[in-house]
Design a protein around this motif. Structure first.
Motif, short mmCIF file in Angstrom:
data_model
loop_
_atom_site.label_atom_id
_atom_site.label_comp_id
_atom_site.label_asym_id
_atom_site.label_seq_id
_atom_site.Cartn_x
_atom_site.Cartn_y
_atom_site.Cartn_z
N ALA A 215 0.81 -1.22 0.00
CA ALA A 215 0.00 0.00 0.00
C ALA A 215 0.84 1.28 0.00
N SER A 216 2.15 1.15 0.10
CA SER A 216 3.00 2.34 0.20
C SER A 216 3.56 2.71 -1.17
N VAL A 217 4.79 3.16 -1.22
CA VAL A 217 5.36 3.65 -2.48
C VAL A 217 6.66 2.95 -2.89
N GLY A 218 6.99 1.82 -2.26
CA GLY A 218 8.21 1.11 -2.60
C GLY A 218 8.08 0.34 -3.91
N ASP A 219 9.19 -0.25 -4.33
CA ASP A 219 9.24 -1.00 -5.58
C ASP A 219 8.26 -2.18 -5.60
N HIS A 220 7.96 -2.73 -4.43
CA HIS A 220 7.06 -3.88 -4.37
C HIS A 220 5.66 -3.51 -3.87
N ASP A 221 5.36 -2.24 -3.78
CA ASP A 221 4.04 -1.77 -3.35
C ASP A 221 3.16 -1.61 -4.57
N LEU A 222 2.56 -2.72 -4.99
CA LEU A 222 1.87 -2.78 -6.27
C LEU A 222 0.35 -2.84 -6.18
N VAL A 223 -0.21 -2.88 -4.99
CA VAL A 223 -1.66 -3.07 -4.86
C VAL A 223 -2.43 -1.97 -5.57
N TRP B 129 -6.02 7.57 0.44
CA TRP B 129 -4.76 6.86 0.55
C TRP B 129 -3.80 7.77 1.29
N LYS B 130 -3.11 7.25 2.25
CA LYS B 130 -2.19 7.96 3.13
C LYS B 130 -2.98 8.82 4.11
N ILE B 131 -2.84 8.50 5.37
CA ILE B 131 -3.55 9.22 6.41
C ILE B 131 -2.55 9.80 7.41
N LEU C 87 -4.37 -2.44 4.05
CA LEU C 87 -3.56 -2.24 5.25
C LEU C 87 -2.10 -2.10 4.88
N PRO C 88 -1.34 -1.34 5.67
CA PRO C 88 0.10 -1.27 5.44
C PRO C 88 0.72 -2.65 5.66
N GLY C 89 1.88 -2.88 5.07
CA GLY C 89 2.55 -4.16 5.20
C GLY C 89 3.35 -4.31 6.47
N ASN C 90 3.77 -3.20 7.05
CA ASN C 90 4.53 -3.29 8.29
C ASN C 90 3.62 -3.88 9.36
N PRO C 91 4.05 -4.92 10.07
CA PRO C 91 3.16 -5.60 11.02
C PRO C 91 2.60 -4.69 12.12
N VAL C 92 3.39 -3.78 12.65
CA VAL C 92 2.88 -2.88 13.70
C VAL C 92 1.83 -1.95 13.10
N SER C 93 2.13 -1.37 11.95
CA SER C 93 1.17 -0.49 11.28
C SER C 93 -0.11 -1.25 10.92
N SER C 94 0.05 -2.47 10.45
CA SER C 94 -1.09 -3.28 10.07
C SER C 94 -1.98 -3.57 11.28
#
Length: 184
Positions: A26-34, A48-50, A71-78
């Motif tokens: 859900a973010s902006v990295g190379d693997h954030d493709l959703v 998107w982005k809060i 949901l974000p991929g980072n476990p704490v953020s998720s």
């Protein structure tokens, strides 16, 4: 896998579901493709982005008539976004009267610096003070990649955007993770 074709196939199979929830991408990295993959098959975003920490890359929209919560991929953020957004959505879908997470008044067990423009949810331990009041002590390290503090936490201290610095003993609001005996 983090592949557009796979994401599109899985999302197409979920069309018509009551809710589609994704985790990661859900973010902006190379693997954030959703967002880009699902955008190619009709995803429309409501937001998107809060302005919260952790959890900034949260997204919400619709894939056709199917609501999507990304949901974000980072476990704490998720986990924090699941507690604040996913669980209330599911409770509402189920017709429950109480949809929001429980919040309690507490006193700080350590000082906090002033907050920036984002609403913060700080991992903390909860304990009873000598007078019976709930004492919320934030962990000194709050980076969203720190799973150890999440595992040790009893709840979250809620900090409003631009909140001033607070001394130990100041009043705060907390969201307990469970109904521990210390908080009842």
């Amino acid at each position: 896998p983090d592949e557009k074709a796979t994401l599109k196939t899985m999302a197409e199979q979920a069309r018509g579901a009551d809710l589609l929830v994704t985790s990661g991408g859900a973010s902006v990295g190379d693997h954030d493709l959703v967002q880009s993959a699902l955008g190619e098959i009709g995803l429309t975003l409501d937001f998107w982005k809060i302005a919260m920490r952790p959890g900034k890359p949260l997204m919400f929209g619709k894939l056709g008539a199917t609501p999507l919560l990304g949901l974000p991929g980072n476990p704490v953020s998720s986990l924090v976004c699941s507690l604040l957004f996913l669980a209330p959505m599911l409770a509402k879908f189920l017709g429950r009267a109480e949809t929001e997470p429980r919040r309690l008044a507490a006193r700080l067990g350590a000082e906090l610096k002033a907050n920036d423009r984002r609403e913060d949810y700080l991992r903390a331990t909860l304990a009873r003070g000598p007078d019976g009041a709930v004492i919320a002590t934030p962990f000194s390290a709050q980076d969203s990649s720190m799973m150890a503090t999440l595992a040790k936490a009893d709840g979250l201290i809620v900090r409003a955007p631009l909140a001033p610095a607070l001394a130990a003993g100041a009043g705060v609001e907390v969201i307990p993770f469970a109904e521990p005996a210390v908080v009842i």
